[in-house]
Design a protein around this motif. Structure first.
Motif, mmCIF file in Angstrom:
data_model
loop_
_atom_site.group_PDB
_atom_site.id
_atom_site.type_symbol
_atom_site.label_atom_id
_atom_site.label_comp_id
_atom_site.label_asym_id
_atom_site.label_seq_id
_atom_site.Cartn_x
_atom_site.Cartn_y
_atom_site.Cartn_z
ATOM 1 N N ALA A 24 9.953 1.958 -2.176
ATOM 2 C CA ALA A 24 10.932 3.189 -1.638
ATOM 3 C C ALA A 24 11.713 3.621 -3.020
ATOM 4 O O ALA A 24 11.810 4.739 -3.348
ATOM 5 C CB ALA A 24 11.980 2.890 -0.645
ATOM 6 N N VAL A 25 12.120 2.540 -3.736
ATOM 7 C CA VAL A 25 12.839 2.857 -5.043
ATOM 8 C C VAL A 25 11.971 3.628 -6.303
ATOM 9 O O VAL A 25 12.511 4.604 -6.807
ATOM 10 C CB VAL A 25 13.239 1.496 -5.698
ATOM 11 N N SER A 26 10.511 3.328 -6.114
ATOM 12 C CA SER A 26 9.775 3.771 -7.188
ATOM 13 C C SER A 26 9.709 5.296 -6.990
ATOM 14 O O SER A 26 9.682 6.136 -8.029
ATOM 15 C CB SER A 26 8.222 3.272 -6.994
ATOM 16 N N GLY A 27 9.661 5.844 -5.853
ATOM 17 C CA GLY A 27 9.748 7.382 -5.618
ATOM 18 C C GLY A 27 8.011 7.847 -5.699
ATOM 19 O O GLY A 27 8.025 9.212 -5.677
ATOM 20 N N VAL A 28 7.148 7.003 -6.304
ATOM 21 C CA VAL A 28 5.742 7.622 -6.318
ATOM 22 C C VAL A 28 4.720 6.800 -5.641
ATOM 23 O O VAL A 28 3.602 7.014 -5.690
ATOM 24 C CB VAL A 28 5.338 7.840 -7.877
ATOM 25 N N TRP A 29 5.183 5.838 -5.068
ATOM 26 C CA TRP A 29 4.089 4.938 -4.295
ATOM 27 C C TRP A 29 3.277 5.536 -3.129
ATOM 28 O O TRP A 29 3.698 6.207 -2.415
ATOM 29 C CB TRP A 29 4.768 3.831 -3.434
ATOM 30 N N GLY A 30 2.028 5.221 -3.403
ATOM 31 C CA GLY A 30 1.038 5.963 -2.343
ATOM 32 C C GLY A 30 0.865 7.458 -3.040
ATOM 33 O O GLY A 30 0.185 8.050 -2.126
ATOM 34 N N ALA A 31 1.069 7.886 -4.086
ATOM 35 C CA ALA A 31 0.936 9.404 -4.293
ATOM 36 C C ALA A 31 -0.578 9.530 -4.266
ATOM 37 O O ALA A 31 -1.028 10.745 -3.931
ATOM 38 C CB ALA A 31 1.405 9.549 -5.812
ATOM 39 N N ILE B 106 9.196 15.598 -10.862
ATOM 40 C CA ILE B 106 8.694 16.821 -9.722
ATOM 41 C C ILE B 106 7.884 16.337 -8.766
ATOM 42 O O ILE B 106 8.053 16.783 -7.471
ATOM 43 C CB ILE B 106 8.228 17.962 -10.670
ATOM 44 N N ARG B 107 6.833 15.735 -9.223
ATOM 45 C CA ARG B 107 5.768 15.320 -8.113
ATOM 46 C C ARG B 107 6.154 14.407 -7.344
ATOM 47 O O ARG B 107 5.879 14.102 -6.172
ATOM 48 C CB ARG B 107 4.618 15.104 -9.092
ATOM 49 N N GLY B 108 7.116 13.445 -7.747
ATOM 50 C CA GLY B 108 7.592 12.288 -6.963
ATOM 51 C C GLY B 108 8.337 12.742 -5.719
ATOM 52 O O GLY B 108 8.419 12.249 -4.813
ATOM 53 N N LYS B 109 9.196 13.734 -6.045
ATOM 54 C CA LYS B 109 10.045 14.389 -5.116
ATOM 55 C C LYS B 109 9.144 14.848 -4.025
ATOM 56 O O LYS B 109 9.175 14.937 -2.565
ATOM 57 C CB LYS B 109 11.115 15.572 -5.434
ATOM 58 N N ILE B 110 8.196 15.515 -4.252
ATOM 59 C CA ILE B 110 7.122 15.961 -3.459
ATOM 60 C C ILE B 110 6.259 15.235 -2.518
ATOM 61 O O ILE B 110 6.277 15.247 -1.347
ATOM 62 C CB ILE B 110 6.063 17.133 -4.205
ATOM 63 N N VAL B 111 5.808 14.015 -3.227
ATOM 64 C CA VAL B 111 5.347 12.812 -2.592
ATOM 65 C C VAL B 111 6.478 12.070 -1.487
ATOM 66 O O VAL B 111 6.084 12.085 -0.190
ATOM 67 C CB VAL B 111 5.185 11.636 -3.571
ATOM 68 N N VAL B 112 7.572 12.110 -1.875
ATOM 69 C CA VAL B 112 8.544 11.480 -0.937
ATOM 70 C C VAL B 112 8.853 12.313 0.247
ATOM 71 O O VAL B 112 8.687 11.859 1.499
ATOM 72 C CB VAL B 112 10.023 11.262 -1.540
ATOM 73 N N LYS B 113 9.013 13.720 0.048
ATOM 74 C CA LYS B 113 9.022 14.551 1.278
ATOM 75 C C LYS B 113 7.852 14.675 2.008
ATOM 76 O O LYS B 113 8.036 14.748 3.313
ATOM 77 C CB LYS B 113 9.550 15.844 0.734
ATOM 78 N N LYS B 114 6.785 14.481 1.511
ATOM 79 C CA LYS B 114 5.546 14.450 2.463
ATOM 80 C C LYS B 114 5.447 13.225 3.292
ATOM 81 O O LYS B 114 5.087 13.274 4.348
ATOM 82 C CB LYS B 114 4.399 14.716 1.515
ATOM 83 N N GLN B 115 5.761 12.145 2.668
ATOM 84 C CA GLN B 115 5.810 10.855 3.281
ATOM 85 C C GLN B 115 6.702 10.751 4.338
ATOM 86 O O GLN B 115 6.731 10.338 5.508
ATOM 87 C CB GLN B 115 5.974 9.681 2.403
ATOM 88 N N GLN B 116 7.908 11.514 4.301
ATOM 89 C CA GLN B 116 8.941 11.607 5.237
ATOM 90 C C GLN B 116 8.576 12.427 6.485
ATOM 91 O O GLN B 116 8.715 11.943 7.513
ATOM 92 C CB GLN B 116 10.355 12.129 4.665
ATOM 93 N N ARG B 117 7.817 13.490 6.116
ATOM 94 C CA ARG B 117 7.283 14.379 7.093
ATOM 95 C C ARG B 117 6.128 13.465 8.055
ATOM 96 O O ARG B 117 6.259 13.464 9.314
ATOM 97 C CB ARG B 117 6.615 15.645 6.608
#
Length: 614
Positions: free
Chosen positions: A379-386, A581-592
């Motif tokens: 969760a802290v990384s912000g890119v895990w699973g990208a 930038i992409r990290g924020k997109i990854v997090v939002k996608k995983q939250q959805r």
């Protein structure tokens, strides 16, 4: 310096494409295609058995998994028909079957073997003064240079630096075949091949010094580098001897690699204290004790296939906790007393085995706490699973891979250039041969110490910072080292050496961590192998930079240092911006996705089935 020197973890979890239970699918639908995307009503497309990266958020239906435990696979060329070591780890012995004292001895020996053999070629800066004193490649000097009695002439310096560049390239490029051999044939085969390579390299180096007509320096150093890789890469697996302390063992092995650069430093000190009586041929012939000891230990102290990994042990625990295993179909043929006695024996055996397994990997609370900590790191990384679940060739086409490859290739070239030429750089910038020797000597001590001291700090940074913030720290370090390395001042020189020796382990640890979080463990061998191979091959251009420094700038390293620092800053900033930038997109996608999972979990199974049948 080798990228393979720092792997932050040999196991972890990859984000898995989420699936609905088997009973929800129409008959005949291929398992590989049973991926859910979009609003849950469409099947995701697949390519070669992998989910398409164009899929929308995948959903987790009843009975599916969120992530899967993986073991790093170093195999860069796995057979497509065979499961990789990451997805299906095989072989090895359960550690509880080996006495604790023997396992502890194996860990201690592995650490010492890495310290004495894994990365000695990176102590080149300490060995170079000995090579110069022994007039290695002195025959390349011109008559004018010899008459002027220069300490090291132009062509001689270029050849000595090439001596190191070839070794560094070997370390990186050889990681691909070594990783493949490790995954397919086990740690003993690697260690045996490594000891043979080290012995051959030592003999070649020894005879090169003993016989002036025999130029075995380059090929001898190549075998020393190759042997070091064969010894080091399998060493991480020794952490499975004590799975609960695997992090500490991995960090210790990594520190041993950094400390191995001090082997040539200790020899140089002995050489100088003996006024040259302890000749290089004596050192290299004596060094044969190391590979011979490693070879013997493989057949007396170690098992051929190493130890089973944590995922393998956890799979055993799942079987052992199953109480239905106490009941067999053959029990119907026995009377009630015999059945009770037999089942009681089976239960005792199962519980005894469970106790042994939990002593190794920890009880359920310990394992749950460890998984929770790993989830927090994700969760802290912000890119895990990208890019987890993507095929490697598609991962390599993304900016995630291209940008990290560019900056790594550049930093590899820059760092190795600094290691090879630190003495000549500061002799020019500070205008004194004595100053150059002092800075070189300080660097010889700082290089191994810096890697060891930085290890615990690196762990804190990797756990506590997001990947974007960690990359920002790296860019600051890279820029600072570039600026300080271009200032002809004493305080800047010493500060630059300290920062460089801290940046080196931090950079490669961060790259390993980045690779597992962004690309995953399943494709680690291909992704990381490609990066280190590119970096190694690019390092062959180091002699070109040396020649440019001498010929175009008259020996002044400042223009080259400024150019490399500027490129590092530019590539670093671009990478940081992209990851943010992409990290924020990854997090939002995983939250959805999580929201969709929650929604699907509340839909009655009959409704979900009818939705998919339509």
């Amino acid at each position: 310096m080798s990228l393979v020197q720092r792997v932050t973890s040999i196991e972890g979890t990859d984000r898995e494409p989420l699936r609905l239970p088997e009973e929800w699918y129409p008959p005949g639908l291929a398992p590989a295609a049973r991926l859910i995307s979009g609003n849950g009503a469409n099947y995701g497309t697949v390519s070669n058995g992998f989910p398409s990266p164009r899929l929308g958020p995948t959903l987790r239906g009843k009975g599916s998994v969120r992530s899967l435990k993986r073991v790093i696979s170093y195999d860069a060329l796995p057979h497509s028909q065979q499961p990789s070591q990451a997805t299906h780890p095989q072989g090895g012995v359960a550690a509880y079957k080996v006495p604790i004292a023997k396992r502890l001895a194996q860990v201690v020996f592995t650490v010492f073997a890495c310290w004495l053999a894994s990365g000695i070629v990176f102590g080149f800066a300490a060995l170079k003064p000995v090579l110069i004193s022994e007039n290695v490649y002195r025959e390349l000097c011109t008559r004018e240079e010899l008459e002027a009695n220069v300490e090291v002439c132009y062509e001689q310096d270029l050849r000595l630096n090439f001596f190191f560049a070839i070794a560094s390239t070997t370390c990186n490029v050889s990681a691909l075949p070594v990783g493949t051999i490790l995954d397919r044939y086990g740690p003993r085969v690697c260690a045996v091949m490594g000891s043979v390579a080290l012995a051959f390299g030592s003999l070649l180096m020894g005879y090169a010094f003993a016989i002036p007509e025999f130029d075995g320096y380059l090929i001898g150093n190549v075998f020393l580098a190759l042997g070091g890789t064969f010894i080091f890469v399998p060493s991480f697996s020794i952490s499975n001897a004590f799975p609960k302390f695997s992090g500490t063992i991995v960090a210790t092995v990594t520190g041993a690699f950094d400390a191995s650069a001090a082997v040539f430093l200790f020899y140089r000190l002995a050489y100088e204290s003996s006024n040259g009586a302890f000749t290089p041929e004596k050192f290299f012939f004596g060094y044969l004790v190391v590979p011979v000891t490693i070879f013997i230990a493989q057949f007396t102290l170690f098992s051929p296939d190493g130890y089973q990994s944590v995922p393998q042990l956890e799979a055993k625990i799942e079987k052992v906790v199953d109480v239905t295993a106490d009941v067999h179909d053959s029990d119907d043929e026995l009377d009630d007393d015999e059945i009770r006695t037999l089942r009681a024996q089976r239960r005792e055996h199962r519980e005894s085995k469970l106790e042994q397994l939990e002593n190794l990997v920890g009880d359920s609370e310990f394992r749950e706490a460890r998984e929770h900590k790993e989830e927090e790191r994700h969760a802290v990384s912000g890119v895990w699973g990208a890019l987890h679940g993507w095929p490697a060739h598609r991962q390599m086409l993304t900016p995630w891979f291209i940008l990290i490859s560019l900056i790594t290739v550049l930093q590899m070239l820059r760092m190795n250039f600094f290691i090879a030429s630190i003495r000549t750089q500061y002799e020019y910038m500070l205008g004194s041969e004595r100053a150059g020797r002092q800075i070189n000597s300080f660097f010889d001590y700082c290089l191994p110490i810096g890697g060891v001291v930085a290890t615990p700090v690196i762990g804190i940074l990797l756990d506590g910072l997001s990947t974007a913030n960690l990359l920002t720290v790296l860019v600051v370090f890279i820029t600072a080292v570039g600026v300080l390395g271009s200032l002809p001042l004493y305080w800047a020189a010493y500060t630059n050496v300290v920062l460089f020796c801290l940046l080196r382990p931090l950079y490669y640890s961060a790259m390993s961590d980045y690779a597992t979080k962004v690309f995953g463990f399943a494709t680690f061998g291909k992704i990381y192998g490609t990066i280190i191979c590119l970096s190694g091959l690019t390092n062959l251009f180091q002699p070109v930079i040396d020649a440019l420094t001498f010929e175009a700038f008259g020996g002044n390293p400042i223009p080259v240092n400024i150019a490399l620092a500027g490129l590092g800053f530019i590539f670093g900033v671009v990478l940081v911006v992209y990851v943010r930038i992409r990290g924020k997109i990854v997090v939002k996608k995983q939250q959805r996705e999580e929201a969709e999972v929650e929604r699907m979990s509340m839909i009655p199974e009959s409704i979900a089935e009818s939705e998919f049948e339509e």
